[in-house]
Design a protein around this motif. Structure first.
Motif, PDB file in Angstrom:
ATOM      1  N   ARG A  13     -23.193  -2.568  -4.815  1.00 21.68           N
ATOM      2  CA  ARG A  13     -23.296  -2.928  -3.388  1.00 21.68           C
ATOM      3  C   ARG A  13     -24.514  -3.791  -3.104  1.00 21.68           C
ATOM      4  O   ARG A  13     -24.702  -4.246  -1.972  1.00 21.68           O
ATOM      5  N   ARG A  14     -25.356  -3.968  -4.130  1.00 21.96           N
ATOM      6  CA  ARG A  14     -26.588  -4.759  -4.012  1.00 21.96           C
ATOM      7  C   ARG A  14     -27.469  -4.268  -2.867  1.00 21.96           C
ATOM      8  O   ARG A  14     -27.849  -5.034  -1.989  1.00 21.96           O
ATOM      9  N   GLU A  15     -27.772  -2.960  -2.908  1.00 21.47           N
ATOM     10  CA  GLU A  15     -28.658  -2.406  -1.893  1.00 21.47           C
ATOM     11  C   GLU A  15     -29.466  -1.250  -2.462  1.00 21.47           C
ATOM     12  O   GLU A  15     -29.068  -0.619  -3.431  1.00 21.47           O
ATOM     13  N   VAL A  16     -30.617  -1.029  -1.828  1.00 23.28           N
ATOM     14  CA  VAL A  16     -31.482   0.091  -2.168  1.00 23.28           C
ATOM     15  C   VAL A  16     -31.498   0.997  -0.950  1.00 23.28           C
ATOM     16  O   VAL A  16     -31.751   0.535   0.169  1.00 23.28           O
ATOM     17  N   CYS A  17     -31.197   2.277  -1.169  1.00 19.97           N
ATOM     18  CA  CYS A  17     -31.199   3.241  -0.067  1.00 19.97           C
ATOM     19  C   CYS A  17     -32.187   4.349  -0.384  1.00 19.97           C
ATOM     20  O   CYS A  17     -32.231   4.860  -1.495  1.00 19.97           O
ATOM     21  N   PHE A  18     -32.982   4.688   0.623  1.00 24.29           N
ATOM     22  CA  PHE A  18     -33.976   5.741   0.473  1.00 24.29           C
ATOM     23  C   PHE A  18     -33.539   6.979   1.234  1.00 24.29           C
ATOM     24  O   PHE A  18     -32.810   6.888   2.229  1.00 24.29           O
ATOM     25  N   LYS A  19     -34.007   8.149   0.759  1.00 25.19           N
ATOM     26  CA  LYS A  19     -33.646   9.423   1.379  1.00 25.19           C
ATOM     27  C   LYS A  19     -34.084   9.498   2.830  1.00 25.19           C
ATOM     28  O   LYS A  19     -33.489  10.212   3.626  1.00 25.19           O
ATOM     29  N   ASP A  20     -35.131   8.734   3.195  1.00 20.41           N
ATOM     30  CA  ASP A  20     -35.609   8.756   4.586  1.00 20.41           C
ATOM     31  C   ASP A  20     -34.797   7.817   5.491  1.00 20.41           C
ATOM     32  O   ASP A  20     -35.140   7.618   6.651  1.00 20.41           O
ATOM     33  N   GLY A  21     -33.739   7.230   4.943  1.00 17.17           N
ATOM     34  CA  GLY A  21     -32.879   6.353   5.742  1.00 17.17           C
ATOM     35  C   GLY A  21     -33.195   4.876   5.598  1.00 17.17           C
ATOM     36  O   GLY A  21     -32.428   4.025   6.050  1.00 17.17           O
ATOM     37  N   GLY A  22     -34.323   4.559   4.979  1.00 18.67           N
ATOM     38  CA  GLY A  22     -34.666   3.157   4.774  1.00 18.67           C
ATOM     39  C   GLY A  22     -33.698   2.488   3.812  1.00 18.67           C
ATOM     40  O   GLY A  22     -33.146   3.135   2.925  1.00 18.67           O
ATOM     41  N   ARG A  23     -33.468   1.184   4.021  1.00 18.07           N
ATOM     42  CA  ARG A  23     -32.540   0.481   3.139  1.00 18.07           C
ATOM     43  C   ARG A  23     -32.884  -0.993   3.084  1.00 18.07           C
ATOM     44  O   ARG A  23     -33.357  -1.572   4.051  1.00 18.07           O
ATOM     45  N   PHE A  24     -32.677  -1.579   1.916  1.00 16.87           N
ATOM     46  CA  PHE A  24     -32.910  -3.005   1.690  1.00 16.87           C
ATOM     47  C   PHE A  24     -31.725  -3.600   0.957  1.00 16.87           C
ATOM     48  O   PHE A  24     -31.184  -2.973   0.051  1.00 16.87           O
ATOM     49  N   ASP A  25     -31.364  -4.816   1.323  1.00 21.06           N
ATOM     50  CA  ASP A  25     -30.359  -5.555   0.566  1.00 21.06           C
ATOM     51  C   ASP A  25     -31.046  -6.246  -0.597  1.00 21.06           C
ATOM     52  O   ASP A  25     -32.175  -6.716  -0.463  1.00 21.06           O
ATOM     53  N   LEU A  26     -30.352  -6.327  -1.709  1.00 17.49           N
ATOM     54  CA  LEU A  26     -30.853  -7.050  -2.877  1.00 17.49           C
ATOM     55  C   LEU A  26     -30.063  -8.345  -3.017  1.00 17.49           C
ATOM     56  O   LEU A  26     -28.848  -8.350  -2.821  1.00 17.49           O
ATOM     57  N   SER A  27     -30.755  -9.411  -3.380  1.00 16.78           N
ATOM     58  CA  SER A  27     -30.041 -10.658  -3.668  1.00 16.78           C
ATOM     59  C   SER A  27     -29.283 -10.446  -4.979  1.00 16.78           C
ATOM     60  O   SER A  27     -29.550  -9.498  -5.730  1.00 16.78           O
ATOM     61  N   GLU A  28     -28.365 -11.333  -5.263  1.00  8.61           N
ATOM     62  CA  GLU A  28     -27.606 -11.230  -6.512  1.00  8.61           C
ATOM     63  C   GLU A  28     -28.563 -11.234  -7.714  1.00  8.61           C
ATOM     64  O   GLU A  28     -28.438 -10.442  -8.637  1.00  8.61           O
ATOM     65  N   ARG A  29     -29.548 -12.125  -7.682  1.00  9.94           N
ATOM     66  CA  ARG A  29     -30.505 -12.247  -8.779  1.00  9.94           C
ATOM     67  C   ARG A  29     -31.366 -10.991  -8.898  1.00  9.94           C
ATOM     68  O   ARG A  29     -31.631 -10.514  -9.993  1.00  9.94           O
ATOM     69  N   GLU A  30     -31.798 -10.435  -7.757  1.00 12.84           N
ATOM     70  CA  GLU A  30     -32.606  -9.207  -7.786  1.00 12.84           C
ATOM     71  C   GLU A  30     -31.821  -8.051  -8.393  1.00 12.84           C
ATOM     72  O   GLU A  30     -32.361  -7.280  -9.189  1.00 12.84           O
ATOM     73  N   SER A  31     -30.544  -7.944  -8.030  1.00 12.46           N
ATOM     74  CA  SER A  31     -29.754  -6.839  -8.582  1.00 12.46           C
ATOM     75  C   SER A  31     -29.496  -7.052 -10.070  1.00 12.46           C
ATOM     76  O   SER A  31     -29.526  -6.098 -10.843  1.00 12.46           O
TER      77      SER A  31
END
Length: 102
Positions: A13-31
């Motif tokens: 899904r190219r995303e980082v999700c944190f237990k505290d609800g925080g979330r970031f999208d990752l670019s294709e290259r980052e993932s």
């Protein structure tokens, strides 16, 4: 999926999700970069190897800070303290290592 301290990186899904609800999208290259580092956890990976395997470029004679900039952005999204990174560590003279378990 890659476990990180306090959360999970979902590479499909190219995303980082944190237990505290925080979330970031990752670019294709980052993932792709995170996938490669995590698949080789515990091993120092050179910038040349990253250019070759992730960017699919011939690293011969290339002087680039692109890798460093992508690592910096990835650390930011993983909430990895840039002054004392625990997840993606810099190995002086070698490259980067994904720390097993963060």
């Amino acid at each position: 999926k890659v476990q990180i301290p306090g959360g999970l990186a979902d590479l499909a899904r190219r995303e980082v999700c944190f237990k505290d609800g925080g979330r970031f999208d990752l670019s294709e290259r980052e993932s792709e970069l995170l996938r490669y580092l995590a698949a080789n956890a515990g091993r120092a990976i050179s910038r040349e190897e990253i250019l070759s395997r992730v960017w699919r470029m011939d690293p011969t004679g290339i002087e680039t800070r692109t890798i460093d900039m992508h690592i910096a952005r990835l650390r930011e999204k993983l909430r990895d303290d840039p002054s004392d990174p625990k997840i993606v560590r810099t190995v002086r003279g070698k490259g980067y290592v994904f720390a097993e378990g963060g």
